[in-house]
Design a protein around this motif. Structure first.
Motif, PDB file in Angstrom:
ATOM      1  N   UNK A   3       0.871  -1.387   0.087  1.00 50.04           N
ATOM      2  CA  UNK A   3      -0.005  -0.119  -0.026  1.00 50.04           C
ATOM      3  C   UNK A   3       0.864   1.313   0.096  1.00 50.04           C
ATOM      4  N   UNK A   4       1.935   1.229   0.761  1.00 49.61           N
ATOM      5  CA  UNK A   4       2.746   2.435   0.754  1.00 49.61           C
ATOM      6  C   UNK A   4       3.622   2.497  -0.839  1.00 49.61           C
ATOM      7  N   UNK A  43     -12.260  -2.850  -6.478  1.00 48.26           N
ATOM      8  CA  UNK A  43     -12.092  -2.893  -4.927  1.00 48.26           C
ATOM      9  C   UNK A  43     -10.912  -3.405  -4.449  1.00 48.26           C
ATOM     10  N   UNK A  44     -10.603  -2.838  -3.252  1.00 49.51           N
ATOM     11  CA  UNK A  44      -9.518  -3.282  -2.373  1.00 49.51           C
ATOM     12  C   UNK A  44     -10.120  -4.586  -1.444  1.00 49.51           C
ATOM     13  N   UNK A  90      -8.309  -5.838  -5.855  1.00 49.81           N
ATOM     14  CA  UNK A  90      -6.791  -5.664  -5.618  1.00 49.81           C
ATOM     15  C   UNK A  90      -6.599  -5.735  -4.151  1.00 49.81           C
ATOM     16  N   UNK A  91      -5.386  -6.405  -4.023  1.00 46.79           N
ATOM     17  CA  UNK A  91      -5.110  -6.693  -2.805  1.00 46.79           C
ATOM     18  C   UNK A  91      -3.378  -6.539  -2.745  1.00 46.79           C
ATOM     19  N   UNK A  92      -3.046  -5.774  -1.302  1.00 46.10           N
ATOM     20  CA  UNK A  92      -1.529  -5.784  -1.148  1.00 46.10           C
ATOM     21  C   UNK A  92      -1.145  -7.229  -0.750  1.00 46.10           C
ATOM     22  N   UNK A 148      -2.344  -7.952  -7.800  1.00 44.28           N
ATOM     23  CA  UNK A 148      -1.453  -7.420  -6.463  1.00 44.28           C
ATOM     24  C   UNK A 148      -1.281  -5.909  -6.682  1.00 44.28           C
ATOM     25  N   UNK A 149      -1.268  -5.379  -5.658  1.00 41.20           N
ATOM     26  CA  UNK A 149      -0.913  -3.954  -5.428  1.00 41.20           C
ATOM     27  C   UNK A 149       0.654  -3.894  -5.368  1.00 41.20           C
ATOM     28  N   UNK A 150       1.426  -2.663  -5.620  1.00 40.57           N
ATOM     29  CA  UNK A 150       1.052  -1.695  -6.437  1.00 40.57           C
ATOM     30  C   UNK A 150       0.859  -1.887  -7.842  1.00 40.57           C
ATOM     31  N   UNK A 151      -0.366  -1.297  -8.375  1.00 40.54           N
ATOM     32  CA  UNK A 151      -0.716  -1.236 -10.030  1.00 40.54           C
ATOM     33  C   UNK A 151      -0.005   0.154 -10.564  1.00 40.54           C
ATOM     34  N   UNK A 152       0.645  -0.229 -11.799  1.00 40.73           N
ATOM     35  CA  UNK A 152       1.115   0.626 -12.678  1.00 40.73           C
ATOM     36  C   UNK A 152      -0.062   1.185 -13.536  1.00 40.73           C
TER      37      UNK A 152
END
Length: 516
Positions: free
Chosen positions: A159-160, A445-446, A473-475, A495-499
């Protein structure tokens, strides 16, 4: 009468000597063997007549244990305190190493010594097996702890990174091509992608999860890694590089190639840190023939070869067989985990490649890594240069409990042409959808959110409107895997982070295939 008693005594001694149940031998101060029984001859692999008076006990002792044996005999002979029973490694005619329990006795009236040997190899090997099982169990527990730790930090860390990558990409969109600031932002994005890949790698290594592999050119990755490496090296180590270009494509994850080089170079520099030296990195193309392919357990054909050479202290022959084992390390506490080369080995094998080590004590070591070539690098360059962000005009409902990621996501989607309703509350998102279920073309959605998880929210959305496409989407999520999400009816699991390019491609792929 005395002669009869003496003869009977000698006969008894001879019977006892031959039937002690142990390999027994007598010898003098010079270790020359005077007499041996059949058990000793059988154990040694030689005939008695070839042993007695012709061979020394030291001929059967492993060189590393010879001084210990001689010192023990010397102390006993001089009346000093020394163990009368000890273990040593034995080498017979077949040159195989076995383990012996040696019981020593010295005749007081002569200089003759006697040794009785019992083969305890099976016991020692069983003990080794037990210890190895204990080590494997300890390693498995350690890996489980690594997995738990990795899972715990992956979500927050990703997430960061999502915030760093997101705002960097948004800033990049507003800058002219060729500007210095734009180039700096590209370097931030590259470093962030590597950080993202490291999290994936930890999860892959600790949980044995699958990692997607795509055809990539290696030369730019090696060049980028060397830039980072130079900044971390001490001044007494010089880098010499010979990186060829346009070698071809290798099917792998770019971050994994980065990690292969960084781990190999880390070990190389550690081997030279005391005296310094030259670190050589060479990347070239080579053709593997049938003979070499068979030896290396790979297929013949064109390969990219990455060679990393140091001028350090070298690797002992007995250590070469174990250097790729997890947690095996010769470093002191605090200097490393022993995971580096194990990671390299796993990556190379997953790429259907091979890794070979050459090392000489005090001369240095060279690691040769072979990756099979799967395509032309020119085709990939043309593909990348002509690739554009796919855009659209549909209406998207975006949900994430992190407000920064909501803002970033909304700006990205609007830049791509979509109409966006964004919220940081899963409950509010459900209220919006219940009020106007036909007003949205997609839910993004997360996964991990308070009140209601992304999986629960998706399920409620699909109950109201079964045809609504959902992208989750998920970290990091331990409870919901990609396979489980597919079964639920979720179209994409990201998977996060997404470009922005990955996000754009995913949305179009889902929306353009809404019929299934």
């Amino acid at each position: 009468m005395k002669e009869a008693v003496l003869r009977e005594s000698k006969d008894l001694y001879q019977r006892l000597f031959e039937n002690t149940g142990a390999a027994t031998v007598t010898f003098g101060d010079d270790l020359m063997l005077i007499k041996c029984n059949e058990e000793f001859a059988k154990l040694s692999g030689y005939l008695k007549e070839d042993i007695e008076g012709k061979m020394k006990l030291s001929d059967f002792v492993h060189p590393a244990d010879l001084n210990m044996m001689k010192d023990g005999y010397r102390k006993i002979g001089q009346g000093e305190k020394a163990p009368a029973v000890y273990e040593f490694r034995w080498i017979g005619k077949d040159r195989k190493t076995r383990y012996m329990l040696n019981r020593i006795a010295i005749f007081s009236d002569t200089s003759e010594r006697i040794s009785s040997l019992i083969d305890i190899t099976d016991r020692i090997e069983a003990e080794k097996d037990r210890k190895q099982l204990e080590v494997k169990l300890w390693q498995a527990q350690k890996m489980q702890a690594v997995g738990t730790l990795a899972g715990g930090i992956a979500h927050d860390f990703n997430n960061i990174l999502a915030g760093i990558i997101g705002y960097t990409e948004l800033a990049d969109l507003h800058l002219d091509n060729g500007s210095k600031a734009k180039e700096c932002l590209r370097q931030v994005l590259n470093a962030s992608e590597r950080a993202k890949g490291l999290v994936k790698q930890i999860l892959t290594f600790s949980r044995q999860s699958k990692q997607k592999q795509v055809p990539v050119p290696i030369s730019p990755i090696i060049k980028e890694a060397l830039k980072l490496l130079r900044a971390s090296l001490s001044t007494n180590i010089e880098i010499r590089e010979d990186i060829a270009r346009n070698l071809g494509l290798v099917e792998t994850d770019p971050t994994q190639i980065h990690q292969v080089l960084m781990n190999l170079c880390s070990n190389a520099t550690h081997a030279m840190q005391a005296k310094g030296g030259i670190l050589e990195i060479k990347l070239s193309r080579t053709e593997i023939d049938v003979t070499f392919a068979k030896q290396s357990e790979i297929r013949p054909g064109p390969y990219v070869c990455l060679a990393v050479r140091d001028k350090g202290h070298g690797i002992l022959p007995e250590m070469l067989e174990r250097i790729f084992d997890p947690y095996y390390t010769t470093k002191e506490d605090g200097e490393g985990t022993g995971l580096g080369l194990a990671v390299v080995y796993e990556i190379v094998k997953k790429c259907n490649g091979s890794i070979i080590v050459e090392s000489k004590i005090e001369k240095g070591s060279t690691f040769y890594v072979y990756f099979p070539i799967v395509g032309s690098e020119k085709d990939e360059i043309i593909k990348n240069e002509t690739e554009l962000f796919p855009t659209g005009h549909e209406r998207i409902l975006l949900v994430d409990d992190n407000q920064d990621l909501v803002d970033i996501g909304k700006q990205k989607l609007e830049h791509l042409g979509y109409s966006v309703l964004a919220t940081n509350s899963s409950k509010k998102a459900l209220e919006f959808f219940r009020e106007q279920p036909g007003q949205f073309d997609m839910l993004i959605t997360d996964m991990t959110m308070p009140d209601m998880s992304g999986a629960e929210l998706a399920e409620k959305f699909m109950r109201i409107r079964p045809d609504i496409p959902v992208v989750l989407c998920t970290g990091y999520s331990e409870t919901l895997t990609e396979e489980k999400s597919r079964i639920m009816g979720i179209r994409e699991y990201l998977m996060k982070p997404l470009s922005i390019i990955d996000l754009a491609k995913t949305i179009r792929r889902v929306l353009d295939n809404r019929s299934y």
